[in-house]
Design a protein around this motif. Structure first.
Motif, PDB file in Angstrom:
ATOM      1  N   ARG A  28       0.722  -1.141   0.255  1.00 25.84           N
ATOM      2  CA  ARG A  28       0.303   0.024  -0.097  1.00 25.84           C
ATOM      3  C   ARG A  28       0.754   1.041   0.083  1.00 25.84           C
ATOM      4  O   ARG A  28       0.099   2.303  -0.240  1.00 25.84           O
ATOM      5  N   CYS A  29       2.268   1.196  -0.099  1.00 22.34           N
ATOM      6  CA  CYS A  29       3.168   2.394  -0.569  1.00 22.34           C
ATOM      7  C   CYS A  29       3.278   2.474  -1.859  1.00 22.34           C
ATOM      8  O   CYS A  29       3.567   3.565  -1.884  1.00 22.34           O
ATOM      9  N   LEU A  30       2.929   1.321  -2.509  1.00 17.66           N
ATOM     10  CA  LEU A  30       3.502   1.295  -4.064  1.00 17.66           C
ATOM     11  C   LEU A  30       2.424   2.087  -4.576  1.00 17.66           C
ATOM     12  O   LEU A  30       2.816   2.784  -5.361  1.00 17.66           O
ATOM     13  N   SER A  31       1.909   2.488  -4.101  1.00 19.32           N
ATOM     14  CA  SER A  31      -0.039   2.973  -5.467  1.00 19.32           C
ATOM     15  C   SER A  31       0.808   4.288  -5.291  1.00 19.32           C
ATOM     16  O   SER A  31       0.324   4.498  -6.461  1.00 19.32           O
ATOM     17  N   PRO A  32       0.918   5.634  -4.135  1.00 23.74           N
ATOM     18  CA  PRO A  32       1.036   6.706  -4.118  1.00 23.74           C
ATOM     19  C   PRO A  32       2.094   6.605  -4.726  1.00 23.74           C
ATOM     20  O   PRO A  32       2.454   7.423  -5.505  1.00 23.74           O
ATOM     21  N   LEU A  33       3.317   5.787  -5.076  1.00 26.21           N
ATOM     22  CA  LEU A  33       4.300   6.341  -5.703  1.00 26.21           C
ATOM     23  C   LEU A  33       4.163   6.106  -7.200  1.00 26.21           C
ATOM     24  O   LEU A  33       4.157   6.458  -8.436  1.00 26.21           O
ATOM     25  N   ILE A  34       3.432   4.579  -7.213  1.00 29.79           N
ATOM     26  CA  ILE A  34       3.159   4.690  -9.181  1.00 29.79           C
ATOM     27  C   ILE A  34       2.322   5.742 -10.237  1.00 29.79           C
ATOM     28  O   ILE A  34       2.312   6.001 -10.633  1.00 29.79           O
ATOM     29  N   TYR A  35       1.060   6.667  -9.337  1.00 35.30           N
ATOM     30  CA  TYR A  35       0.354   7.000  -9.562  1.00 35.30           C
ATOM     31  C   TYR A  35       0.863   8.637  -8.686  1.00 35.30           C
ATOM     32  O   TYR A  35       0.650   9.442 -10.222  1.00 35.30           O
ATOM     33  N   GLY A  36       0.669   8.211  -7.647  1.00 35.42           N
ATOM     34  CA  GLY A  36       0.983  10.003  -7.143  1.00 35.42           C
ATOM     35  C   GLY A  36       2.066  10.491  -7.578  1.00 35.42           C
ATOM     36  O   GLY A  36       2.120  11.874  -8.273  1.00 35.42           O
ATOM     37  N   LEU A  37       3.061   9.601  -7.821  1.00 38.82           N
ATOM     38  CA  LEU A  37       4.383  10.406  -8.268  1.00 38.82           C
ATOM     39  C   LEU A  37       4.858  10.141  -9.072  1.00 38.82           C
ATOM     40  O   LEU A  37       5.278  11.450  -9.926  1.00 38.82           O
ATOM     41  N   ARG A  38       4.469   9.696  -9.815  1.00 38.91           N
ATOM     42  CA  ARG A  38       5.571   8.738 -11.506  1.00 38.91           C
ATOM     43  C   ARG A  38       4.907   9.410 -12.005  1.00 38.91           C
ATOM     44  O   ARG A  38       4.860   9.866 -13.545  1.00 38.91           O
ATOM     45  N   ASP A  39       3.285   9.791 -12.251  1.00 38.44           N
ATOM     46  CA  ASP A  39       2.254  10.327 -12.910  1.00 38.44           C
ATOM     47  C   ASP A  39       3.015  11.728 -13.009  1.00 38.44           C
ATOM     48  O   ASP A  39       2.170  13.012 -11.204  1.00 38.44           O
ATOM     49  N   GLU A  40       2.963  12.399 -14.802  1.00 46.25           N
ATOM     50  CA  GLU A  40       3.927  13.891 -14.298  1.00 46.25           C
ATOM     51  C   GLU A  40       2.082  14.810 -14.249  1.00 46.25           C
ATOM     52  O   GLU A  40       2.621  15.675 -13.197  1.00 46.25           O
ATOM     53  N   THR A  41       1.156  14.484 -14.208  1.00 45.80           N
ATOM     54  CA  THR A  41      -0.546  15.585 -14.739  1.00 45.80           C
ATOM     55  C   THR A  41      -0.774  14.990 -12.948  1.00 45.80           C
ATOM     56  O   THR A  41      -0.999  15.891 -12.515  1.00 45.80           O
ATOM     57  N   PHE A  42      -0.884  13.958 -12.602  1.00 48.86           N
ATOM     58  CA  PHE A  42      -0.756  13.841 -11.076  1.00 48.86           C
ATOM     59  C   PHE A  42      -0.286  14.644 -10.077  1.00 48.86           C
ATOM     60  O   PHE A  42      -0.630  15.622  -8.553  1.00 48.86           O
ATOM     61  N   LEU A  43       1.105  14.715 -10.321  1.00 47.89           N
ATOM     62  CA  LEU A  43       2.228  15.021  -9.708  1.00 47.89           C
ATOM     63  C   LEU A  43       1.874  16.598  -9.488  1.00 47.89           C
ATOM     64  O   LEU A  43       2.572  16.965  -7.909  1.00 47.89           O
TER      65      LEU A  43
END
Length: 309
Positions: free
Chosen positions: A276-291
């Motif tokens: 559950r730590c990886l979900s924020p990493l995958i889409y919260g930080l790696r996704d430029e639009t979301f970041l």
């Protein structure tokens, strides 16, 4: 002398448990803050809650939050030996058991969405709409509740009414009264995860094929989709290992109770919290639009307005 040694050992054991509980509470608080911040960001931009990929991401975040809260409550009950009535324990086990399937099923759906985006780009807008995303979420939750219904049916057929008036230390294992019940639960879980692994592997192989033929910007997009699927596969692997932890813990319990406490503590961090730590990493930080949206709302940067409203 023996009494003093026993007393010192008891104090050391209690201090160790308290230190671990404090550490887990800090870790849980950090994860919940991150997830809730990402959920808030999701609702701030129309581009997110009208996009299938982000809707599935939000569903995973909701599931992770519920799982973290409920498993943490059960962990506190167990560590401090707080007894609850049996019927209450059924409720406490319901939501974490449901979320144990919601998260990996959502990861599988997100991998398939990446497969459609990379391998069928012309049909992506047609197949991956917000309406379809809600239908997928309904299917995910329906599939997630089936294993728990099976476990409950077996459980209710094996106990008498007096069981529900008893007070027990709540855990999912308390609902498994016979070894064969555990085998049934394990068989269902392994069947689910086998199907999910096949689907993720299929997405991975198909994206690789497209990656070999792609060039320029398409190649970079394909590589990004491939990395995302790999991270989803790693998350799913951690969730799969979590299925085996009850059997490992049951075997260790027969050997030594102190070792059982240590193993359960490690398993909870590695195979329940870590995925559950990886979900924020995958889409919260790696996704430029979301970041960019995250920076705009968390760090109060009004000048960052490159994200479409």
């Amino acid at each position: 002398m023996t009494n003093n040694s026993s007393l010192d050992a008891g104090k050391s054991s209690g201090r160790l448990i308290n230190d671990r509980v404090i550490f887990i509470q800090v870790l849980v608080a950090v994860l919940l803050c991150i997830n809730l911040t990402l959920i808030l960001t999701f609702f701030m931009k129309e581009i997110f809650y009208t996009n299938m990929r982000y809707i599935l991401f939000a569903n995973a975040l909701f599931s992770d939050c519920i799982n973290i809260i409920m498993t943490n409550v059960m962990l506190l009950f167990f560590n401090f030996s707080v007894p609850v009535q049996s019927w209450s324990c059924i409720f406490f086990c319901l939501l974490p058991s449901l979320c144990n399937y919601v998260t990996p099923l959502t990861l599988t759906a997100m991998s398939l969405e990446r497969y459609v985006a990379v391998c069928m780009p012309l049909r992506h807008a047609e197949l991956c709409t917000a309406g379809r995303a809600l239908q997928v979420i309904l299917i995910i939750h329906s599939l997630s509740i089936i294993p728990y219904i099976v476990v409950l049916i077996i459980f209710f057929s094996s106990v008498t009414f007096s069981f529900f008036t008893q007070h027990i230390i709540c855990s999912v294992d308390a609902l498994i009264l016979h070894r064969w019940q555990g085998h049934v639960r394990s068989a269902i879980s392994q069947f689910y995860f086998l199907i999910m692994c096949i689907l993720i592997a299929f997405s991975y192989v198909q994206i690789i094929k497209v990656a070999k033929a792609a060039s320029g910007n398409n190649k970079e997009s394909t590589r990004k989709g491939l990395r995302t699927v790999i991270l989803h596969a790693f998350q799913l692997f951690l969730c799969l290992i979590q299925l085996w932890t009850p059997f490992i813990e049951a075997a260790v319990l027969q050997i030594d109770f102190s070792l059982f406490i240590n193993v359960r503590y490690i398993n909870y961090i590695l195979f329940n919290l870590s995925p559950r730590c990886l979900s924020p990493l995958i889409y919260g930080l790696r996704d430029e639009t979301f970041l960019l949206a995250l920076k705009q709302y968390v760090f109060c940067c009004p000048f960052i307005d490159t994200v479409k409203r």
